[in-house]
Design a protein around this motif. Structure first.
Motif, PDB file in Angstrom:
ATOM      1  N   ALA A  59      -0.793  -3.183  -7.509  1.00  0.00           N
ATOM      2  CA  ALA A  59       0.022  -2.085  -7.002  1.00  0.00           C
ATOM      3  C   ALA A  59      -0.616  -0.732  -7.311  1.00  0.00           C
ATOM      4  O   ALA A  59      -0.558   0.201  -6.495  1.00  0.00           O
ATOM      5  CB  ALA A  59       1.428  -2.147  -7.602  1.00  0.00           C
ATOM      6  N   GLU A  60      -1.240  -0.628  -8.476  1.00  0.00           N
ATOM      7  CA  GLU A  60      -1.929   0.615  -8.819  1.00  0.00           C
ATOM      8  C   GLU A  60      -3.144   0.819  -7.912  1.00  0.00           C
ATOM      9  O   GLU A  60      -3.425   1.944  -7.474  1.00  0.00           O
ATOM     10  CB  GLU A  60      -2.358   0.596 -10.280  1.00  0.00           C
ATOM     11  N   ALA A  61      -3.862  -0.265  -7.608  1.00  0.00           N
ATOM     12  CA  ALA A  61      -4.987  -0.171  -6.678  1.00  0.00           C
ATOM     13  C   ALA A  61      -4.498   0.246  -5.301  1.00  0.00           C
ATOM     14  O   ALA A  61      -5.145   1.064  -4.616  1.00  0.00           O
ATOM     15  CB  ALA A  61      -5.716  -1.510  -6.603  1.00  0.00           C
ATOM     16  N   ALA A  62      -3.345  -0.275  -4.889  1.00  0.00           N
ATOM     17  CA  ALA A  62      -2.772   0.102  -3.592  1.00  0.00           C
ATOM     18  C   ALA A  62      -2.349   1.569  -3.595  1.00  0.00           C
ATOM     19  O   ALA A  62      -2.592   2.305  -2.630  1.00  0.00           O
ATOM     20  CB  ALA A  62      -1.578  -0.792  -3.272  1.00  0.00           C
ATOM     21  N   ARG A  63      -1.719   2.006  -4.686  1.00  0.00           N
ATOM     22  CA  ARG A  63      -1.293   3.409  -4.773  1.00  0.00           C
ATOM     23  C   ARG A  63      -2.492   4.343  -4.673  1.00  0.00           C
ATOM     24  O   ARG A  63      -2.479   5.330  -3.935  1.00  0.00           O
ATOM     25  CB  ARG A  63      -0.550   3.655  -6.091  1.00  0.00           C
ATOM     26  N   GLU A  64      -3.543   4.016  -5.403  1.00  0.00           N
ATOM     27  CA  GLU A  64      -4.752   4.819  -5.351  1.00  0.00           C
ATOM     28  C   GLU A  64      -5.340   4.798  -3.938  1.00  0.00           C
ATOM     29  O   GLU A  64      -5.820   5.824  -3.431  1.00  0.00           O
ATOM     30  CB  GLU A  64      -5.767   4.285  -6.352  1.00  0.00           C
ATOM     31  N   GLY A  65      -5.303   3.629  -3.306  1.00  0.00           N
ATOM     32  CA  GLY A  65      -5.805   3.517  -1.947  1.00  0.00           C
ATOM     33  C   GLY A  65      -5.048   4.409  -0.979  1.00  0.00           C
ATOM     34  O   GLY A  65      -5.655   5.077  -0.130  1.00  0.00           O
ATOM     35  N   TYR A  66      -3.731   4.420  -1.097  1.00  0.00           N
ATOM     36  CA  TYR A  66      -2.932   5.275  -0.215  1.00  0.00           C
ATOM     37  C   TYR A  66      -3.226   6.754  -0.453  1.00  0.00           C
ATOM     38  O   TYR A  66      -3.190   7.561   0.484  1.00  0.00           O
ATOM     39  CB  TYR A  66      -1.439   4.993  -0.395  1.00  0.00           C
ATOM     40  N   GLU A  67      -3.510   7.123  -1.692  1.00  0.00           N
ATOM     41  CA  GLU A  67      -3.897   8.511  -1.984  1.00  0.00           C
ATOM     42  C   GLU A  67      -5.168   8.873  -1.217  1.00  0.00           C
ATOM     43  O   GLU A  67      -5.244   9.930  -0.564  1.00  0.00           O
ATOM     44  CB  GLU A  67      -4.130   8.683  -3.488  1.00  0.00           C
ATOM     45  N   ILE A  68      -6.168   8.000  -1.313  1.00  0.00           N
ATOM     46  CA  ILE A  68      -7.429   8.242  -0.608  1.00  0.00           C
ATOM     47  C   ILE A  68      -7.194   8.224   0.902  1.00  0.00           C
ATOM     48  O   ILE A  68      -7.699   9.076   1.636  1.00  0.00           O
ATOM     49  CB  ILE A  68      -8.473   7.183  -1.007  1.00  0.00           C
ATOM     50  N   PHE A  69      -6.439   7.240   1.364  1.00  0.00           N
ATOM     51  CA  PHE A  69      -6.160   7.086   2.784  1.00  0.00           C
ATOM     52  C   PHE A  69      -5.476   8.323   3.356  1.00  0.00           C
ATOM     53  O   PHE A  69      -5.842   8.811   4.441  1.00  0.00           O
ATOM     54  CB  PHE A  69      -5.292   5.846   2.977  1.00  0.00           C
ATOM     55  N   ALA A  70      -4.499   8.832   2.640  1.00  0.00           N
ATOM     56  CA  ALA A  70      -3.793  10.029   3.104  1.00  0.00           C
ATOM     57  C   ALA A  70      -4.742  11.213   3.201  1.00  0.00           C
ATOM     58  O   ALA A  70      -4.671  12.002   4.156  1.00  0.00           O
ATOM     59  CB  ALA A  70      -2.627  10.355   2.167  1.00  0.00           C
ATOM     60  N   ASP A  71      -5.630  11.339   2.236  1.00  0.00           N
ATOM     61  CA  ASP A  71      -6.613  12.433   2.263  1.00  0.00           C
ATOM     62  C   ASP A  71      -7.573  12.278   3.437  1.00  0.00           C
ATOM     63  O   ASP A  71      -7.927  13.258   4.104  1.00  0.00           O
ATOM     64  CB  ASP A  71      -7.398  12.487   0.950  1.00  0.00           C
ATOM     65  N   VAL A  72      -8.013  11.034   3.702  1.00  0.00           N
ATOM     66  CA  VAL A  72      -8.916  10.766   4.817  1.00  0.00           C
ATOM     67  C   VAL A  72      -8.230  11.098   6.142  1.00  0.00           C
ATOM     68  O   VAL A  72      -8.824  11.729   7.031  1.00  0.00           O
ATOM     69  CB  VAL A  72      -9.376   9.292   4.798  1.00  0.00           C
ATOM     70  N   MET A  73      -6.983  10.682   6.276  1.00  0.00           N
ATOM     71  CA  MET A  73      -6.227  10.964   7.500  1.00  0.00           C
ATOM     72  C   MET A  73      -6.026  12.461   7.684  1.00  0.00           C
ATOM     73  O   MET A  73      -6.176  12.994   8.798  1.00  0.00           O
ATOM     74  CB  MET A  73      -4.880  10.249   7.441  1.00  0.00           C
ATOM     75  N   SER A 112      -2.132  -7.710   0.284  1.00  0.00           N
ATOM     76  CA  SER A 112      -1.734  -8.271  -1.017  1.00  0.00           C
ATOM     77  C   SER A 112      -0.268  -8.669  -1.081  1.00  0.00           C
ATOM     78  O   SER A 112       0.143  -9.358  -2.017  1.00  0.00           O
ATOM     79  CB  SER A 112      -2.009  -7.247  -2.123  1.00  0.00           C
ATOM     80  N   GLY A 113       0.516  -8.229  -0.105  1.00  0.00           N
ATOM     81  CA  GLY A 113       1.950  -8.494  -0.155  1.00  0.00           C
ATOM     82  C   GLY A 113       2.720  -7.503  -1.005  1.00  0.00           C
ATOM     83  O   GLY A 113       3.943  -7.630  -1.152  1.00  0.00           O
ATOM     84  N   ILE A 114       2.027  -6.506  -1.559  1.00  0.00           N
ATOM     85  CA  ILE A 114       2.705  -5.474  -2.343  1.00  0.00           C
ATOM     86  C   ILE A 114       3.491  -4.558  -1.407  1.00  0.00           C
ATOM     87  O   ILE A 114       2.925  -3.988  -0.470  1.00  0.00           O
ATOM     88  CB  ILE A 114       1.694  -4.630  -3.156  1.00  0.00           C
ATOM     89  N   SER A 115       4.769  -4.428  -1.629  1.00  0.00           N
ATOM     90  CA  SER A 115       5.606  -3.573  -0.793  1.00  0.00           C
ATOM     91  C   SER A 115       5.356  -2.108  -1.113  1.00  0.00           C
ATOM     92  O   SER A 115       5.188  -1.738  -2.280  1.00  0.00           O
ATOM     93  CB  SER A 115       7.086  -3.894  -1.023  1.00  0.00           C
ATOM     94  N   VAL A 116       5.356  -1.274  -0.080  1.00  0.00           N
ATOM     95  CA  VAL A 116       5.200   0.165  -0.323  1.00  0.00           C
ATOM     96  C   VAL A 116       6.417   0.719  -1.054  1.00  0.00           C
ATOM     97  O   VAL A 116       6.370   1.828  -1.593  1.00  0.00           O
ATOM     98  CB  VAL A 116       4.982   0.948   0.989  1.00  0.00           C
ATOM     99  N   ASN A 117       7.491  -0.064  -1.087  1.00  0.00           N
ATOM    100  CA  ASN A 117       8.695   0.369  -1.803  1.00  0.00           C
ATOM    101  C   ASN A 117       8.784  -0.228  -3.202  1.00  0.00           C
ATOM    102  O   ASN A 117       9.842  -0.184  -3.828  1.00  0.00           O
ATOM    103  CB  ASN A 117       9.940  -0.009  -0.995  1.00  0.00           C
ATOM    104  N   SER A 118       7.661  -0.766  -3.680  1.00  0.00           N
ATOM    105  CA  SER A 118       7.686  -1.357  -5.021  1.00  0.00           C
ATOM    106  C   SER A 118       7.822  -0.309  -6.105  1.00  0.00           C
ATOM    107  O   SER A 118       8.189  -0.625  -7.239  1.00  0.00           O
ATOM    108  CB  SER A 118       6.428  -2.198  -5.259  1.00  0.00           C
ATOM    109  N   SER A 119       7.510   0.943  -5.784  1.00  0.00           N
ATOM    110  CA  SER A 119       7.719   2.040  -6.732  1.00  0.00           C
ATOM    111  C   SER A 119       7.928   3.321  -5.939  1.00  0.00           C
ATOM    112  O   SER A 119       7.428   3.444  -4.808  1.00  0.00           O
ATOM    113  CB  SER A 119       6.509   2.207  -7.657  1.00  0.00           C
TER     114      SER A 119
END
Length: 205
Positions: A59-73, A112-119
């Motif tokens: 989940a932490e890897a996913a959170r970090e990924g979304y941070e990078i992804f948002a910046d790229v977008m 990974s099946g990690i929900s974006v609403n997990s935190s």
């Protein structure tokens, strides 16, 4: 084995980096916390100083990924202003570029099946990434007569789905799914067909 990361007092970072390598190599369910610890050069017990388990680490890897992804977008959107069409198309291409450059993050986010609403934090940052594309879709939709205009969220979701499909089928080297066309060409032509269907682009002559 030298204790990479931990030696410098950055154990959390070392564990996330190790997990990203393992996720890319073995998938989100193909490794253990013990392997993560070994990869980072620490004992298995050290992992629990920062993460409650493998899912928490992913989940932490996913959170970090979304941070990078948002910046790229956001970068793709900003650098193609003031053209609403160019900015919209760029956000679609940014999806493909992100998946190629950050495969471990991409897998943690979408496979990974990690929900974006997990935190709350993960929900917030994933919404920021989606919001960039929705803003681009909203600006582009202004060129469609109101009575024919689909909801902005639907336009954004369609391009998100198209981008995701191209990545999953043709940009991640899935066995038996090699495309005769470059993924970038598939995505660009797909977006073009979609926008022509909406009447935003003129038909091919």
């Amino acid at each position: 084995m030298p204790k990479r990361g931990y030696h410098h007092g950055n154990l959390r970072r070392a564990l996330v980096d190790a997990a990203l390598q393992l996720i890319e190599a073995k998938g989100p369910t193909g490794f253990t916390l013990s392997e993560t610890a070994k990869q980072a050069g620490v004992t298995p017990a050290a992992v629990y100083r920062h993460f409650s388990g493998r899912e928490d680490l992913i989940a932490e890897a996913a959170r970090e990924g979304y941070e990078i992804f948002a910046d790229v977008m956001q970068y793709a959107y900003d650098t193609h202003q003031p053209s609403a069409l160019a900015a919209f198309e760029a956000t679609g291409r940014a999806y493909l570029a992100f998946a190629r450059k950050y495969p471990g993050h991409y897998i943690a986010m979408f496979e990974s099946g990690i929900s974006v609403n997990s935190s709350p934090e993960l929900a917030r940052i994933s919404a920021r990434a989606r919001g960039v594309q929705e803003r681009a879709a909203q600006e582009l939709s202004q060129h469609i007569p109101p009575e024919k205009r689909p909801p902005t969220s639907m336009v954004s979701a369609h391009i998100w789905a198209l981008s995701h499909g191209v990545v999953e089928l043709f940009a991640r080297n899935s066995p038996g799914t090699q495309s005769p066309f470059p993924p970038e060409a598939l995505l660009e032509s797909g977006i073009g067909i979609y926008l022509r269907g909406l009447g935003i682009l003129p038909p091919d002559s």
